[in-house]
Scaffold this active site. Structure first.
Site, mmCIF file in Angstrom:
data_model
loop_
_atom_site.group_PDB
_atom_site.id
_atom_site.type_symbol
_atom_site.label_atom_id
_atom_site.label_comp_id
_atom_site.label_asym_id
_atom_site.label_seq_id
_atom_site.Cartn_x
_atom_site.Cartn_y
_atom_site.Cartn_z
ATOM 1 N N SER A 142 0.834 -1.210 0.000
ATOM 2 C CA SER A 142 0.000 0.000 0.000
ATOM 3 C C SER A 142 0.866 1.256 0.000
ATOM 4 O O SER A 142 0.530 2.257 -0.637
ATOM 5 C CB SER A 142 -0.907 0.008 1.241
ATOM 6 O OG SER A 142 -1.881 -0.996 1.129
ATOM 7 N N GLY A 354 -25.615 -25.875 0.861
ATOM 8 C CA GLY A 354 -24.523 -26.837 0.644
ATOM 9 C C GLY A 354 -24.010 -26.809 -0.785
ATOM 10 O O GLY A 354 -22.802 -26.900 -1.034
ATOM 11 N N GLU A 377 -4.727 -3.567 -6.779
ATOM 12 C CA GLU A 377 -4.813 -2.198 -7.334
ATOM 13 C C GLU A 377 -5.326 -1.204 -6.281
ATOM 14 O O GLU A 377 -6.048 -0.258 -6.583
ATOM 15 C CB GLU A 377 -5.623 -2.189 -8.631
ATOM 16 C CG GLU A 377 -4.961 -3.115 -9.662
ATOM 17 C CD GLU A 377 -5.326 -2.864 -11.093
ATOM 18 O OE1 GLU A 377 -5.718 -1.730 -11.404
ATOM 19 O OE2 GLU A 377 -5.194 -3.801 -11.894
HETATM 20 N N1 CAA Z 1 -2.544 10.800 -10.322
HETATM 21 C C1 CAA Z 1 -1.470 11.616 -10.460
HETATM 22 N N2 CAA Z 1 -0.640 11.949 -9.417
HETATM 23 C C2 CAA Z 1 -0.942 11.423 -8.220
HETATM 24 C C3 CAA Z 1 -2.030 10.563 -8.024
HETATM 25 C C4 CAA Z 1 -2.866 10.269 -9.125
HETATM 26 N N3 CAA Z 1 -3.919 9.468 -8.992
HETATM 27 N N4 CAA Z 1 -2.068 10.209 -6.715
HETATM 28 C C5 CAA Z 1 -1.032 10.820 -6.116
HETATM 29 N N5 CAA Z 1 -0.352 11.560 -7.028
HETATM 30 C C6 CAA Z 1 0.812 12.387 -6.790
HETATM 31 C C7 CAA Z 1 0.523 13.441 -5.724
HETATM 32 O O1 CAA Z 1 -0.021 14.609 -6.294
HETATM 33 C C8 CAA Z 1 1.908 13.684 -5.140
HETATM 34 O O2 CAA Z 1 2.589 14.564 -6.012
HETATM 35 P P1 CAA Z 1 3.817 15.494 -5.476
HETATM 36 O O3 CAA Z 1 5.005 14.604 -5.400
HETATM 37 O O4 CAA Z 1 3.961 16.529 -6.548
HETATM 38 O O5 CAA Z 1 3.408 16.046 -4.147
HETATM 39 C C9 CAA Z 1 2.564 12.341 -5.229
HETATM 40 O O6 CAA Z 1 1.853 11.588 -6.235
HETATM 41 C C10 CAA Z 1 2.509 11.564 -3.945
HETATM 42 O O7 CAA Z 1 1.160 11.456 -3.551
HETATM 43 P P2 CAA Z 1 0.759 11.124 -2.043
HETATM 44 O O8 CAA Z 1 1.467 12.062 -1.122
HETATM 45 O O9 CAA Z 1 -0.713 11.045 -1.982
HETATM 46 O O10 CAA Z 1 1.430 9.690 -1.836
HETATM 47 P P3 CAA Z 1 1.330 8.685 -0.632
HETATM 48 O O11 CAA Z 1 2.675 8.167 -0.378
HETATM 49 O O12 CAA Z 1 0.549 9.285 0.501
HETATM 50 O O13 CAA Z 1 0.515 7.457 -1.273
HETATM 51 C C11 CAA Z 1 -1.373 6.232 -2.038
HETATM 52 C C12 CAA Z 1 -0.676 7.589 -1.914
HETATM 53 C C13 CAA Z 1 -2.724 6.577 -2.608
HETATM 54 C C14 CAA Z 1 -1.540 5.525 -0.722
HETATM 55 C C15 CAA Z 1 -0.596 5.338 -3.019
HETATM 56 O O14 CAA Z 1 0.649 4.932 -2.469
HETATM 57 C C16 CAA Z 1 -1.388 4.096 -3.414
HETATM 58 O O15 CAA Z 1 -2.243 4.177 -4.287
HETATM 59 N N6 CAA Z 1 -1.108 2.950 -2.791
HETATM 60 C C17 CAA Z 1 -1.696 1.676 -3.237
HETATM 61 C C18 CAA Z 1 -0.812 1.055 -4.270
HETATM 62 C C19 CAA Z 1 -1.521 0.026 -5.088
HETATM 63 O O16 CAA Z 1 -2.647 0.208 -5.518
HETATM 64 N N7 CAA Z 1 -0.827 -1.081 -5.346
HETATM 65 C C20 CAA Z 1 -1.323 -2.116 -6.200
HETATM 66 C C21 CAA Z 1 -0.327 -2.359 -7.308
HETATM 67 S S1 CAA Z 1 -0.837 -3.197 -8.767
HETATM 68 C C22 CAA Z 1 -1.414 -4.699 -8.332
HETATM 69 O O17 CAA Z 1 -2.278 -4.768 -7.532
HETATM 70 C C23 CAA Z 1 -0.879 -5.936 -8.950
HETATM 71 C C24 CAA Z 1 -1.365 -6.248 -10.294
HETATM 72 O O18 CAA Z 1 -0.610 -6.742 -11.116
HETATM 73 C C25 CAA Z 1 -2.790 -6.060 -10.650
#
Ligand code: CAA
Length: 395
Positions: A142, A354, A377
């Site tokens: 995450s 069942g 995701e």
């Molecule tokens: N679009 C564009 N930019 C974005 C964005 C988006 N949706 N979300 C965040 N950003 C940008 C922010 O604006 C910020 O920009 P700056 O550096 O300019 O400040 C930067 O990204 C960092 O954003 P946050 O401070 O919000 O980041 P965070 O560390 O707090 O994390 C989070 C945010 C939403 C928790 C993110 O880490 C997240 O989505 N985590 C989950 C990851 C995930 O979904 N993993 C699954 C991977 S794929 C998979 O499942 C396997 C597969 O093969 C299917």
């Protein structure tokens, strides 16, 4: 698939005839070609290469990508309609399709150079090769910005080392969009995206994940051992990787929402048919309020999910013109639809009693497949966090 021109929802919520045709074509293919083999591939965990190849030939592996890059040139609504139908027959086929379309093709189309589009995108969007996406690491799920894999520039190449986990389609993918750290001091702003060719030395498949559900989709760890990635295969600029990863996940989450809707509908339709036919205590079980109320809640949540997904699809479609983000719409659709899939699959097992617990019916598979939609995701907790931040104006 006889591919129709692009269209969007009109002034009413009815689908256009073109969209209805796309839905019908995907439904016929899914019910004829996928539904009969789904239990076998779930049981064996084999990759369904033949049906995926046919889906590529139908244009289902790069639905929104323009024809000049090997895709079908359709809109986002077409994508969610087709994906829902595939997932109604088998969510594992849907995972492969969703990752190929959203996590690979969308990212390369949006952020790739012309040369990358001609080489990597054309192959994957046309279904001739399979694409994957790799963000997660053993210690970074995450909290995706904390990855430890390293990509170090040496002249014309980046030397990549590290281990990535939970990579959907990795064992069968030709190309993978990879996120790796180029500048650890800059934290998430030090992450860069690369297009990995899995045939090059230094790319090693790690352990295959033994999964609860979507078992026919191949998922594994991948390991980079001094993998030399040509600099022209960098996707976007150095340090842009995290934003690319998040933007691509916005698209991916609409796909997972559609997958969840397909599973929920399959569970609901099986339950409805069973409630009409099965008798207990001298009447059809659907006549008992305990069953009827479950069906009512399932149907209501399904239709609400559908509206959230259509809203997200239209927001993504608009973003192609305006560049606006559709993060909020995508997260709300995924959150609600995935919890609906779990709710409906849980109710479906209970309604079938069942039999719902038996491998003789697909209902237990819906139950196992539904769970992943609340996890991958971005977990439901992450979706809630993003929605709350958006509403509060924190990000
Ligand atoms: N679009 C564009 N930019 C974005 C964005 C988006 N949706 N979300 C965040 N950003 C940008 C922010 O604006 C910020 O920009 P700056 O550096 O300019 O400040 C930067 O990204 C960092 O954003 P946050 O401070 O919000 O980041 P965070 O560390 O707090 O994390 C989070 C945010 C939403 C928790 C993110 O880490 C997240 O989505 N985590 C989950 C990851 C995930 O979904 N993993 C699954 C991977 S794929 C998979 O499942 C396997 C597969 O093969 C299917």
């Amino acid at each position: 698939m006889a591919l129709a021109p692009t269209a969007t929802l009109g002034p009413s919520l009815d689908l256009s005839p073109e969209h209805e045709m796309i839905r019908q074509t995907a439904r016929e293919f899914a019910q004829k070609e996928i539904a009969p083999i789904a239990a076998h591939f779930d049981e064996t965990g084999e990759f369904p290469a033949e049906t995926i190849r046919k889906m590529g030939a139908l244009g289902l592996m790069g639905i929104e990508i323009p024809e000049e890059y090997g895709g079908a040139g359709l809109d986002t609504l077409s994508y969610v309609l087709a994906l829902e139908e595939i997932c109604k027959a088998d969510a594992a086929h849907g995972t492969i399709m969703s990752v190929n379309n959203s996590l690979f093709c969308y990212g390369v189309y949006r952020f790739g150079s012309e040369a990358q589009k001609q080489k990597h995108l054309r192959a994957v969007a046309s279904g001739k090769a399979i694409g994957a996406y790799s963000l997660t690491e053993p210690m970074s799920g995450s909290d995706a910005g904390t990855m430890r894999s390293r990509a170090v520039r040496e002249g014309d190449v980046y030397v990549i080392n590290g281990r990535k986990s939970w990579v959907t389609s990795a064992p069968v993918a030709e190309y993978i969009v990879l996120f790796s750290m180029t500048d650890p001091d800059r934290q998430h702003r030090g992450i860069t995206a690369f297009l990995i060719d899995t045939k090059l030395p230094g790319f090693v498949l790690g352990k295959k994940e033994p999964k609860l559900g979507i078992r026919a989709s191949a998922t594994s760890e991948i390991v980079f051992e001094d993998y030399r990635c040509p600099a022209e295969c960098r996707l976007g600029e150095e340090g842009e990787g995290f934003k690319i990863a998040m933007s691509v996940l916005d698209a991916g989450r609409i796909g997972i929402a559609s997958q969840a809707l397909g599973i929920a509908e399959a569970a609901y339709e099986a339950s409805l048919a069973y409630a009409r036919e099965r008798e207990a205590f001298g009447q059809k079980i659907g006549q008992f309020q305990g069953i009827g109320f479950k069906l009512a809640d399932m149907k209501t949540r399904i239709e609400a999910s559908r509206l959230l997904i259509y809203q997200a699809a239209l927001a993504k479609q608009r973003s192609k013109e305006t560049g606006s983000r559709f993060t909020l719409e995508a997260c709300m659709a995924k959150l609600f639809a995935s919890e609906t899939a779990m709710f409906c699959a849980h109710a479906a097992v209970q309604i079938h009693g069942g039999l719902g617990y038996s491998k003789e019916l697909p209902v237990e598979r819906y139950f196992r497949d539904a769970k992943i939609t609340e996890i991958y995701e971005g977990t439901s907790e992450i979706q809630r966090m993003v929605i709350a931040r958006q509403e509060l104006g924190i990000k």
